[in-house]
Design an enzyme around this catalytic site. Sequence first.
Site, PDB file in Angstrom:
ATOM      1  N   ASP A 122       0.811  -1.212   0.000  1.00  0.00           N
ATOM      2  CA  ASP A 122       0.000   0.000   0.000  1.00  0.00           C
ATOM      3  C   ASP A 122       0.848   1.268   0.000  1.00  0.00           C
ATOM      4  O   ASP A 122       0.470   2.269  -0.617  1.00  0.00           O
ATOM      5  CB  ASP A 122      -0.986  -0.004   1.175  1.00  0.00           C
ATOM      6  CG  ASP A 122      -0.298  -0.044   2.532  1.00  0.00           C
ATOM      7  OD1 ASP A 122       0.831  -0.565   2.604  1.00  0.00           O
ATOM      8  OD2 ASP A 122      -0.892   0.426   3.515  1.00  0.00           O
ATOM      9  N   ASP A 169       1.955 -10.661   3.275  1.00  0.00           N
ATOM     10  CA  ASP A 169       1.082 -10.527   4.442  1.00  0.00           C
ATOM     11  C   ASP A 169      -0.406 -10.566   4.101  1.00  0.00           C
ATOM     12  O   ASP A 169      -1.234 -10.741   4.984  1.00  0.00           O
ATOM     13  CB  ASP A 169       1.373  -9.216   5.181  1.00  0.00           C
ATOM     14  CG  ASP A 169       2.738  -9.211   5.831  1.00  0.00           C
ATOM     15  OD1 ASP A 169       3.240 -10.308   6.142  1.00  0.00           O
ATOM     16  OD2 ASP A 169       3.311  -8.124   6.026  1.00  0.00           O
TER      17      ASP A 169
END
Length: 787
Positions: A122, A169
């Site tokens: 992100d 993740d």
Amino acid sequence: MAQPDTKKIFFENLSGAGKSIAVLTSGGDAQGMNAAVRAVVRMGLYVGAKVYFIHEGYQGMVDGGENIKEATWESVSSMLQVGGTVIGSARCKEFRTHEGRLKAAHNLVQYGITNLCVIGGDGSLTGANLFREEWSGLLLELVGQGLIEDEAVQKYSALHIVGMVGSIDNDFCGTDMTIGTDSALHRIIEVVDAIMTTAQSHQRTFVLEVMGRHCGYLALVSALACGADWVLIPEMPPEDGWEDKMCQKLSANRAGMKRLNIIIVAEGAIDHSNKLITTDYIKDLVVKCLGFDTRVTILGHVQRGGTPSAFDRILASRMGVEAVFALLETTANTPACVVSLCGNQSVRLPLMECVQMTQEVQKAMDEKRFEEAVKLRGRSFENNLKTYKLLAHRKPETELPISNFNVAVLNVGAPAAGMNAAVRSAVRVGISEGHKMFAVSDGFEGLSKGQIREIKWADVGGWTGQGGSLLGTKRTLPAKHIDKIAEQMRKNNINALLIIGGFEAFESLLQLYEARATHEELCIPMCMLPATISNNVPGTDLSIGADTALNAIVETCDRIKQSASGTKRRVFIIETMGGYCGYLASVGGLAAGADAAYIYEEPFDIRDLQANVEHLTEKMKTSIQRGLVLRNENSNENYTTDFIYQLYSEEGKGVFDCRKNVLGHMQQGGAPSPFDRNFGTKISAKAMQWITKKLVETFRQGRVFANTEDTCCLLGMRRRALVFQPVGEVGLQVICHRIPKEQWWLKLRPLMKILAKYKTSYDVSDSGQLEHVIRNRPKESDASVAM
């Protein structure tokens, strides 16, 4: 009147001629990034664009020079199976400054690059969006400084950004899976499986720390996939007094003859006071309270290493191609988008909507709104958590509902990895729902002989990691034993049936449904879960076991191709299983980087074989030294594997030599992959909850009576949804040779050919359209099977 060829129109309208695309990987590395880079480069070149590598992420963009290089077809050869990212990744502080972005803009304009494909997390994608928003202002500054001409501002007026999320993740909202997550789960499960053997030998407790500073996905799914005793994640801190509860659970399991305990901890696990829960704290706790021999294992960067799994290669290849389409279709007014996975379908979502939701998760956790954080993570994460709680923590007998229903579970057909995980899930969910669970040995043949026994919670401990079928399975269909089967159903008072298997299981369910007219004992809720390596069951996109088989094929292909290193040019002909269904050959070919895959569904003749040989001959004249050809076992009765091997050997004389390999039953064996363990577990839990609902609905006047279509169903995944489909309706979706009418993966075959440098048309009817992030999908559209 002839219909226009939409595929040709697509390539005419979206020609990449005159366009330049740059691809970079940023932030942490993840297995599968190279497959994404390869797909972007080759699809970009295929549509006529110039494609550039930006080495070392944003640092390379800021530094320019040798860091920006034009890519060729050959420059991405032999990188599909390589972990990490071969073009390098780096965290760049300079790009966070205005001056750094100004340098980056100048470097891109020098190469005429206005299309960026960014593979990262992100932070990387947020930086890309800021860069896009500042672009026109940066160009004006460069003109003011005399570094570029006025015409360049007009010519390169807009910067287009498309993102792909590369992160082990799986912490990015808007996608069910990020590139690298499945491979990281493979590393974790390999370690857990290895540890289990030594832990059982010594009756030890192992505490494992996995990555996930802000997201507990890896810990949660690996706990689900290995049947861990306890899991600790940042999104759901344990309640006060959890230490005592955990020790009680470990002690009860050890007293129940379980020789090992596994505790999995995310590195960011916290308690309700936001205090970090460390592996050493847990170890000291277990030793102090229970006196168990306890060991700590911190997996660390092992999780980032190794070759990417088949799932990650396919995901990254599909996403890379979709990213190129998105760049070609974008306009100055199109927001930056991220290519995501929803169920089994690629979608495009506004990048900043996804980033904002990802940031909301962290904010909710910081403010101790943990339930909201779990919901924001998405339905996949939420369902994983619910399923783990359901299976790992047994309620006391006094708290269980009493249903007085008996439910039987059996396996039918060939064994498939993940079947045992599905059985374990069914048994434990069934017991939690208050049912008495019965296990049938050896399929319907065993049922007809009365090979049925009650199965308890502890009986299925440790089943998730076991390959094959621990219940035993046979291909025998129920029709010829129907009277005996009905008798056994009556004798054991079976009120519902869960069938786990492949095409034989589907045929069995059809026969049982039709036999309801003559046997009242079969008027009960019945559900089938697809489990076959062939992935040929109608009514579902994916079957339990197919992912494990794909990984076996891909791992073998990698080793076989590696054997040619340093030798003269060589082509390998490999035969896969699958009956008449070409799923394994086609999707395995895409994941392994095959040059061709011969299947029954796509007829071929001697001219096609000759064209493939010529194509390989041409490729071998460049720097490419290895070729790979897959053939489905029943693709053609005349063009056998031996015939194709001999043809290639003869026609390739002087250019390349050939080797052949028949993979055989190794594709069925071995421990199930994390995907198959998780898929089998969750789909089985969902089926048992459906059975409970139907049992309640059909219980009248002291007995169960179910004879409607909707009480005899197949549970399958269709695009974005897990759907219960009446078996009578699904039966209409079959053509000859056990092949479903609809096979979604056939649309991937042109993609495999394009990435192997064939000129072909590509169907873009399923190409993603820009959508918006949905915070809460309705339950019936639950697409959480993508792990």
